[in-house]
Design a protein around this motif. Structure first.
Motif, short mmCIF file in Angstrom:
data_model
loop_
_atom_site.label_atom_id
_atom_site.label_comp_id
_atom_site.label_asym_id
_atom_site.label_seq_id
_atom_site.Cartn_x
_atom_site.Cartn_y
_atom_site.Cartn_z
N GLY A 140 26.91 54.04 44.47
CA GLY A 140 26.38 53.52 43.22
C GLY A 140 27.36 52.61 42.51
O GLY A 140 28.22 51.97 43.13
N LEU A 141 27.23 52.58 41.20
CA LEU A 141 28.10 51.77 40.34
C LEU A 141 29.22 52.66 39.82
O LEU A 141 29.00 53.51 38.96
N SER A 142 30.44 52.45 40.32
CA SER A 142 31.56 53.33 39.98
C SER A 142 32.85 52.59 39.67
O SER A 142 33.94 53.03 40.07
N PRO A 143 32.81 51.47 38.95
CA PRO A 143 34.05 50.75 38.68
C PRO A 143 35.03 51.53 37.83
O PRO A 143 36.24 51.27 37.87
N GLY A 157 26.66 59.77 35.86
CA GLY A 157 26.61 59.33 34.48
C GLY A 157 26.99 57.88 34.28
O GLY A 157 26.56 57.24 33.32
N GLY A 158 27.80 57.32 35.18
CA GLY A 158 28.25 55.96 35.03
C GLY A 158 27.21 54.90 35.30
O GLY A 158 27.49 53.70 35.11
N GLN A 159 26.02 55.30 35.74
CA GLN A 159 24.99 54.30 36.00
C GLN A 159 23.67 54.62 35.29
O GLN A 159 22.62 54.11 35.66
N ILE A 160 23.74 55.40 34.22
CA ILE A 160 22.53 55.71 33.46
C ILE A 160 21.92 54.44 32.89
O ILE A 160 20.73 54.15 33.09
N GLY A 161 22.72 53.66 32.15
CA GLY A 161 22.22 52.43 31.54
C GLY A 161 21.76 51.42 32.56
O GLY A 161 20.75 50.73 32.37
N LEU A 162 22.47 51.32 33.67
CA LEU A 162 22.10 50.37 34.71
C LEU A 162 20.72 50.68 35.28
O LEU A 162 19.88 49.78 35.45
N LEU A 182 33.92 63.42 47.37
CA LEU A 182 33.50 62.11 46.90
C LEU A 182 31.99 62.04 46.70
O LEU A 182 31.50 61.29 45.86
N ALA A 183 31.25 62.82 47.45
CA ALA A 183 29.79 62.77 47.42
C ALA A 183 29.17 63.70 46.38
O ALA A 183 27.97 63.97 46.43
N THR A 184 29.97 64.16 45.43
CA THR A 184 29.49 65.18 44.48
C THR A 184 28.15 64.81 43.83
O THR A 184 27.19 65.59 43.86
N ASP A 185 28.06 63.64 43.22
CA ASP A 185 26.83 63.28 42.50
C ASP A 185 25.64 63.16 43.45
O ASP A 185 24.53 63.60 43.13
N ALA A 186 25.86 62.54 44.60
CA ALA A 186 24.77 62.39 45.57
C ALA A 186 24.31 63.76 46.08
O ALA A 186 23.11 63.99 46.26
N LEU A 187 25.27 64.64 46.31
CA LEU A 187 24.92 65.98 46.79
C LEU A 187 24.10 66.73 45.74
O LEU A 187 23.09 67.36 46.06
N LEU A 193 33.99 53.96 46.32
CA LEU A 193 33.33 52.71 46.66
C LEU A 193 32.31 52.42 45.57
O LEU A 193 31.63 53.32 45.09
N SER A 194 32.19 51.15 45.20
CA SER A 194 31.28 50.77 44.12
C SER A 194 30.51 49.51 44.49
O SER A 194 31.09 48.55 44.99
N LEU A 195 29.22 49.54 44.24
CA LEU A 195 28.39 48.35 44.38
C LEU A 195 28.35 47.62 43.04
O LEU A 195 28.59 48.21 41.99
N SER A 196 28.03 46.35 43.08
CA SER A 196 27.93 45.59 41.84
C SER A 196 26.64 45.93 41.11
O SER A 196 25.66 46.38 41.71
N ALA A 197 26.64 45.70 39.80
CA ALA A 197 25.47 46.01 38.99
C ALA A 197 24.26 45.20 39.44
O ALA A 197 23.15 45.73 39.56
N ASP A 198 24.45 43.90 39.70
CA ASP A 198 23.31 43.08 40.07
C ASP A 198 22.75 43.47 41.43
O ASP A 198 21.54 43.40 41.66
N LEU A 199 23.62 43.94 42.34
CA LEU A 199 23.12 44.38 43.64
C LEU A 199 22.25 45.62 43.51
O LEU A 199 21.19 45.73 44.13
N LEU A 200 22.68 46.58 42.70
CA LEU A 200 21.89 47.79 42.51
C LEU A 200 20.56 47.50 41.82
O LEU A 200 19.53 48.09 42.16
#
Length: 281
Positions: free
Chosen positions: A80-83, A125-130, A47-52, A92-99
């Motif tokens: 991060g943002l992972s909806p 990749g799912g939070q590049i724009g954010l 699950l921690a692939t991107d963070a690692l 687990l995903s945080l909301s865009a406004d929280l991040l």
């Protein structure tokens, strides 16, 4: 017994506060904040692939830079943002406004302490724009500090010689590249499965539209993949992963080096928004 020498650390949170107080006010002080996600990466990757990826590659890159350079890493932001991966247990995903608020609030405090440059070092990749949006908001609120939102895989030369073009374009998640890189960095975390999935959707988008690219749509992994993989991981191996690791390290070592030997950004006064009288002579 003497304490360990915190002055050798590249992690800001390993410094003592008097060291942090002086170093953050260096004219070229630069902090790098690794961003990942806590989300499914198929049956074979953690699950921690991107963070690692973000944390380990950043740590190794910073080790290659001269000790005298005032650059440190913040602790990783591992959720991060992972909806798009909802429905897969463990995600687990945080909301865009929280991040966005997180980036702005932390960034404003860093700017107030004298930090000149903040790099958002993102591997999801799912939070590049954010993070680009968050960086713009922070830059508007803290004009004394440059904010640089980056994506781990963007602009890296030579990827097209290592990854087949179809996989480079469509292997968006837990495919050949990510599975191989994990085999090189943390093989003990890789499972035996090697799925090829998510490439042939039952309801493909109309001609000209795609998962990513010039005309993307907001897709959810569960709609196109049973395993959680979007790509072909069957040819993954540690040798390819090590070559990818070298390419990533060389790319980011070069970028951080060019940043650290420069006097960029310009003074805040030079970057202020110009008034109407200046814009319309």
């Amino acid at each position: 017994m003497e304490c360990s020498d915190s002055r050798r650390s590249r992690r800001l949170d390993h410094l003592h506060w008097p060291d942090a107080a002086s170093r953050l006010r260096d004219p070229r002080s630069t902090l790098v904040w690794p961003f990942g996600a806590l989300e499914q990466h198929g049956p074979q990757l953690p699950l921690a692939t991107d963070a690692l990826f973000a944390e380990r590659i950043l740590s190794r890159v910073l080790e290659t830079l001269p000790d005298a350079w005032p650059i440190w890493a913040l602790p990783p932001q591992s959720i991060g943002l992972s909806p798009e991966h909802r429905g897969f247990p463990g995600t687990l995903s945080l909301s865009a406004d929280l991040l966005i608020r997180l980036v702005v609030e932390v960034g404003e405090q860093l700017a107030a302490q004298g930090v000149k440059r903040l790099v958002l070092f993102n591997a999801h990749g799912g939070q590049i724009g954010l993070l680009q949006t968050a960086a713009r908001e922070l830059a508007a609120r803290a004009p004394s500090m440059a904010v640089l939102p980056c994506f781990l895989w963007s602009g890296v030369e030579g990827l097209e010689t290592l990854i087949p073009s179809q996989e480079l374009q469509n292997g968006l998640h837990a495919g050949l590249a990510e599975t191989s890189l994990m085999l090189a960095l943390a093989p003990e975390l890789v499972g035996p499965e090697r799925p090829c999935d998510g490439l042939q959707s039952a309801l493909p988008p109309p001609d000209g539209w795609s998962l990513e690219g010039a005309a993307p749509y907001a897709w959810f992994t569960a709609d196109i993949s049973n395993s959680g993989v979007v790509g072909d991981s069957r040819g993954a191996d540690a040798s390819l992963g090590q070559r990818l690791n070298i390419a990533l390290m060389e790319h980011w070592s070069s970028l951080f080096s060019s940043l650290m030997v420069s006097d960029w950004p310009p003074a805040a006064d030079a970057r202020r928004v110009r008034g109407p009288s200046t814009m319309h002579p």
